[in-house]
Design a protein around this motif. Structure first.
Motif, mmCIF file in Angstrom:
data_model
loop_
_atom_site.group_PDB
_atom_site.id
_atom_site.type_symbol
_atom_site.label_atom_id
_atom_site.label_comp_id
_atom_site.label_asym_id
_atom_site.label_seq_id
_atom_site.Cartn_x
_atom_site.Cartn_y
_atom_site.Cartn_z
ATOM 1 N N ASN A 1 0.819 -1.212 0.000
ATOM 2 C CA ASN A 1 0.000 0.000 0.000
ATOM 3 C C ASN A 1 0.858 1.270 0.000
ATOM 4 O OD1 ASN A 1 -2.728 1.154 0.150
ATOM 5 N ND2 ASN A 1 -2.093 1.878 2.164
ATOM 6 N N GLU A 2 1.963 1.224 0.695
ATOM 7 C CA GLU A 2 2.871 2.371 0.756
ATOM 8 C C GLU A 2 3.427 2.714 -0.623
ATOM 9 O OE1 GLU A 2 7.323 3.351 2.508
ATOM 10 O OE2 GLU A 2 6.116 1.804 3.486
ATOM 11 N N ASP B 1 0.767 4.330 -2.734
ATOM 12 C CA ASP B 1 0.622 5.748 -2.373
ATOM 13 C C ASP B 1 1.716 6.599 -3.011
ATOM 14 O OD1 ASP B 1 -1.660 5.343 -0.881
ATOM 15 O OD2 ASP B 1 -0.604 5.205 1.042
ATOM 16 N N LYS C 1 -5.209 4.392 -8.127
ATOM 17 C CA LYS C 1 -5.186 3.412 -7.035
ATOM 18 C C LYS C 1 -6.585 2.837 -6.943
ATOM 19 C CE LYS C 1 -4.020 2.931 -2.119
ATOM 20 N NZ LYS C 1 -3.573 3.624 -0.893
#
Length: 272
Positions: free
Chosen positions: A136-137, A140, A166
């Motif tokens: 997820n990082e 982002d 996303k």
């Protein structure tokens, strides 16, 4: 005769196998595959996504680095005539030989996701669409805007080459073993033509990586440390009305392109 048990996950290879068929359906739907499409899958794991891709696309090339999984998949997927299983490292496999228009659908190994992303993005004229499961990082970072802590070299180069969405987050419960970090699926639609010519794009990439090499330093000092002429950098920043005290993280993609043009000189006008 009972089917062989699938190999256990190896932690150092970042193996977290997707087990949720609903997530598989969402990924395949996002990929918008047709029977004429060619797909590249990196890290097929135990094959749950591979089977779905083979049902939706014309041909699937799946690259697996783990000999145990490759052997397991070879037996399990014997009936899939449109599947080519390759035992190889995705960082060295000649992806440049895949057909133009190949669609990448992959659950990237998280420990290798950033260098793999850069390698795939370097082939943005070949891969028109990428649907990737990422930490997820990292997702982002792909969609981060200037001035945010997540904004960096990956953000700039990814957004230069593709329009990025996303799409959705994925719970750790959808994997075995459960990963320690959150996951997300992103969609990257490659732009048919960038603002710069190919040889200019490599200069942009070099400049961007230099700009973010030391995030706490000013852009001018970071570029100086990477061998850029200090006077030329100062003149270019002044011409673009960028303060000498600015850090790389505040520059937009357009500003990075213009800075590259100023520093290297002789670039053709931006193509729109």
């Amino acid at each position: 005769m009972d089917s062989p048990l699938p190999p256990a996950a190896i932690k150092r290879l970042g193996q977290n196998f997707l087990v949720d068929p609903n997530i598989v359906r969402k990924i395949v739907s996002l990929a918008e595959l047709t029977p004429t499409d060619t797909v590249l899958e990196i890290g097929p794991g135990r094959g749950i996504l591979t089977e779905a891709l083979c049902r939706a696309a014309g041909h699937v090339t799946a690259i697996e680095v783990d000999p145990r999984l490759h052997a397991y998949l070879t037996g399990q997927q014997r009936g899939l005539s449109n599947l080519t299983l390759v035992l190889a490292d995705a960082m060295t496999y000649p992806i440049e030989h895949l057909p133009i228009g190949t669609i990448v659908v992959a659950n990237l190994p998280y420990y290798l996701s950033t260098p793999l992303l850069f390698r795939l993005l370097n082939q943005h004229n070949r891969f028109h669409r990428l649907i990737l499961m990422l930490q997820n990082e990292v997702a982002d970072r792909l969609v981060a805007k200037p001035g945010s802590s997540a904004y960096g070299a990956l953000s700039v180069m990814a957004q230069y080459t593709a329009d990025i969405t996303k799409a959705f987050k994925v719970s750790g419960q959808c994997f075995r073993p459960r990963p320690e970090v959150g996951s997300a699926v992103v969609l990257l639609r490659a732009r048919k033509q960038g603002d710069l010519k190919p040889e200019e794009e490599s200069r942009l990439a070099t400049l961007v990586k230099a700009a973010f090499a030391h995030r706490r330093k000013t852009l001018a000092n970071s570029l100086r440390d990477k061998g850029y002429d200090q006077k030329l950098v100062a003149a270019a920043l002044n011409s673009l009305h960028i303060p000498l005290s600015a850090r790389g993280e505040v520059l937009s993609i357009t500003q990075f392109i213009e800075l590259t043009r100023h520093l290297y000189g002789g670039f053709s006008s931006l193509r729109h």
